[in-house]
Design a protein around this motif. Structure first.
Motif, PDB file in Angstrom:
ATOM      1  N   PHE A  47       0.821  -1.223   0.000  1.00 50.78           N
ATOM      2  CA  PHE A  47       0.000   0.000   0.000  1.00 50.78           C
ATOM      3  C   PHE A  47       0.857   1.276   0.000  1.00 50.78           C
ATOM      4  CE2 PHE A  47      -2.190   2.757   3.394  1.00 50.78           C
ATOM      5  CZ  PHE A  47      -2.773   3.607   2.456  1.00 50.78           C
ATOM      6  N   ILE A  48       1.657   1.475   1.035  1.00 49.26           N
ATOM      7  CA  ILE A  48       2.412   2.733   1.130  1.00 49.26           C
ATOM      8  C   ILE A  48       3.569   2.726   0.132  1.00 49.26           C
ATOM      9  CG2 ILE A  48       3.616   4.341   2.658  1.00 49.26           C
ATOM     10  CD1 ILE A  48       2.187   2.979   5.010  1.00 49.26           C
ATOM     11  N   GLY A  49       4.233   1.564   0.007  1.00 51.35           N
ATOM     12  CA  GLY A  49       5.368   1.457  -0.905  1.00 51.35           C
ATOM     13  C   GLY A  49       4.981   1.807  -2.336  1.00 51.35           C
ATOM     14  N   ALA A  50       3.838   1.298  -2.794  1.00 50.32           N
ATOM     15  CA  ALA A  50       3.415   1.570  -4.180  1.00 50.32           C
ATOM     16  C   ALA A  50       3.116   3.059  -4.351  1.00 50.32           C
ATOM     17  CB  ALA A  50       2.199   0.726  -4.533  1.00 50.32           C
ATOM     18  N   ASN A  51       2.441   3.655  -3.372  1.00 48.53           N
ATOM     19  CA  ASN A  51       2.190   5.100  -3.450  1.00 48.53           C
ATOM     20  C   ASN A  51       3.512   5.872  -3.490  1.00 48.53           C
ATOM     21  OD1 ASN A  51      -0.770   6.072  -3.266  1.00 48.53           O
ATOM     22  ND2 ASN A  51      -0.710   4.316  -1.866  1.00 48.53           N
ATOM     23  N   PHE A  52       4.491   5.401  -2.707  1.00 45.04           N
ATOM     24  CA  PHE A  52       5.792   6.080  -2.671  1.00 45.04           C
ATOM     25  C   PHE A  52       6.491   5.989  -4.032  1.00 45.04           C
ATOM     26  CE2 PHE A  52      10.365   6.238  -2.010  1.00 45.04           C
ATOM     27  CZ  PHE A  52      10.507   7.385  -1.233  1.00 45.04           C
ATOM     28  N   VAL A  53       6.495   4.783  -4.612  1.00 41.90           N
ATOM     29  CA  VAL A  53       7.166   4.587  -5.911  1.00 41.90           C
ATOM     30  C   VAL A  53       6.507   5.469  -6.969  1.00 41.90           C
ATOM     31  CG1 VAL A  53       7.537   2.892  -7.764  1.00 41.90           C
ATOM     32  CG2 VAL A  53       7.962   2.245  -5.380  1.00 41.90           C
ATOM     33  N   LEU A  54       5.166   5.466  -6.995  1.00 38.61           N
ATOM     34  CA  LEU A  54       4.448   6.265  -8.008  1.00 38.61           C
ATOM     35  C   LEU A  54       4.742   7.757  -7.829  1.00 38.61           C
ATOM     36  CD1 LEU A  54       1.057   4.319  -7.935  1.00 38.61           C
ATOM     37  CD2 LEU A  54       2.663   4.403  -9.853  1.00 38.61           C
ATOM     38  N   ASP A  55       4.704   8.220  -6.588  1.00 38.30           N
ATOM     39  CA  ASP A  55       4.938   9.649  -6.343  1.00 38.30           C
ATOM     40  C   ASP A  55       6.386  10.034  -6.652  1.00 38.30           C
ATOM     41  OD1 ASP A  55       2.375   9.697  -5.547  1.00 38.30           O
ATOM     42  OD2 ASP A  55       2.748  10.209  -3.445  1.00 38.30           O
TER      43      ASP A  55
END
Ligand code: NAD
Ligand code: DAU
Length: 352
Positions: free
Chosen positions: A11-19
């Motif tokens: 959840f947080i990791g994917a948001n971090f990678v995208l951002d």
């Protein structure tokens, strides 16, 4: 330059990678085991993006981590990888010990050897940022001040105890070996790509499916909610400017009782996707409480705000509206995560 993130399909990791890739051209190596919580669907917009290098693997696999470090020579590591769900840690804690404690230990050892092999300027600028949780501080009474970085660790669940252990390892690798570490302790996140075993996405999906909305105990437990993109911004800020060896609490000053959160979601759904008859609140159902349920978490984020100038952009009201809209508009993502394993978990936790 390159950074390595672990758990970047969660959840947080994917948001971090995208951002990150929306804001930088610096490539990311993303090491993720793809447990039930890891989902490459969340990253499908990066399918043809050469800046995202995905590697399926375990943070506890020292040989693999050492090989990746030698190959990509990252200037920093952000460690998101963990088993993260408190209820699962109560039902079966083994994976939590394996990944959160032993996995972090193996990761630290591989990183220490790599860091020692770097030239002096790179050694000095290298960072290992460990992403942790407010749950390590235990539970607050109604009148207690919010958790500061100086609060004593008093973890109460197998999950929080395993995260506390990992925080201690990270601290020790700095104190003893000089590894340039940073630790962040964040409150409850919510937003896009949140796996629907956690309260907010579970309630949105159950409401839309006409199912009960399970509230543990009296629903008066308090969590301090932060929109996930504000957490990602805080991590970028600490990574860039945090003082080595320090910990930073991250939170949005948004304390809410669970029942209030669920009623807010119901009101938004009543507005955005009304039922033919009645309100979604009629689906609220009080169920048996979580064992050892922490009563209240609250984060004092003043150190991060005053020292590094970070501030959350979303209030709970703006963030929860965006989140409900995201789930309404991303039914394909939802369909793909609510597979066999997910249904098994719902049966185990809530009964058929
Ligand atoms: P998540 O469960 O959604 O994702 C975890 C990711 O880690 C998954 O992609 C999973 O496949 C991967 N993973 C698990 N074990 C692994 C292993 N051994 N090796 C490599 N990858 C592995 O978790 P999340 O909610 O995104 O949380 C990320 C981090 O942030 C965790 O460390 C968690 O403790 C911390 N945190 C979460 C919250 C929150 O509210 N979700 C708040 C504060 C801190
Ligand atoms: O505080 C940070 C932590 O927040 C993170 O470290 C964890 O990884 C993350 O999962 C989250 O833990 P919580 O246990 O607080 O989150 P969860 O969404 O599971 O539960 C939020 C609150 O809602 C908690 O008080 C339990 C309650 N709850 C949860 C579920 C799944 C319910 O009442 N009913 C439910 O069905």
């Amino acid at each position: 330059m390159t950074i390595l993130v672990t758990g970047g399909a969660g959840f947080i990791g994917a948001n971090f990678v995208l951002d990150w890739l929306a804001q930088h051209d610096e490539p990311i190596v993303n090491l993720d085991k793809l447990t039930y919580a890891g989902n490459l669907d969340s990253l499908k917009s990066l399918k043809d993006d050469a800046r995202h290098i995905f590697v399926q693997g375990d943070i506890g696999d020292k040989a693999l981590v050492s090989q990746l470090l030698a190959q990509y020579q990252p200037r920093a590591i952000v460690n998101f990888a963990a088993e993260s769900h408190v209820d699962r840690s109560i039902k079966s804690p083994t994976n939590f010990i394996d990944t959160n404690i032993i996995g972090t230990f193996n990761l630290l050892e591989a990183v220490r050897a790599y860091w020692l092999s770097l030239d002096q300027p790179l050694q000095t600028s290298f960072r290992f940022l460990h992403v942790s949780t407010d749950e390590v501080y235990g539970s607050l009474l109604p009148q207690d001040p919010a958790f500061a970085e100086t609060n004593q660790y008093q973890p109460n669940s197998p999950y929080s105890a395993s995260k506390a252990a990992s925080d201690h390892l990270v601290r020790a690798w700095h104190h003893t070996y000089g590894l340039p570490v940073l630790t962040t302790n964040c409150s409850n996140n919510y937003g896009p790509y949140h796996f629907p075993e956690k309260l907010i996405p579970l309630v949105i999906l159950n409401a839309l499916a006409g199912k009960p909305l399970p509230i543990y105990g009296d629903g008066q437990q308090i969590r301090d909610w932060l929109y996930v993109k504000d957490h990602c911004a805080a991590i970028r800020c600490v990574l860039a400017n945090g003082r080595v060896g320090e910990t930073y609490n991250v939170g949005g000053w948004n304390e809410k009782a669970n029942l209030e959160v669920v009623k807010t979601i119901c009101a938004l759904l009543d507005e955005l996707q009304p039922k033919t008859l009645g309100s979604y609140t009629e689906q609220i159902s009080f169920v048996q409480d979580r064992a050892g349920h922490d009563r209240r978490y609250a984060i004092d984020a003043r150190k991060l705000e005053q020292e590094l100038g970070w501030k959350p952009e979303e209030t709970f009201e703006t963030g929860i509206r965006k989140t409900v809209l995201w789930y309404l508009n991303n039914q394909d993502w939802v369909k793909n995560v609510t597979t066999g394993e997910y249904r098994q978990w719902l049966n185990l936790q809530y009964g058929a």
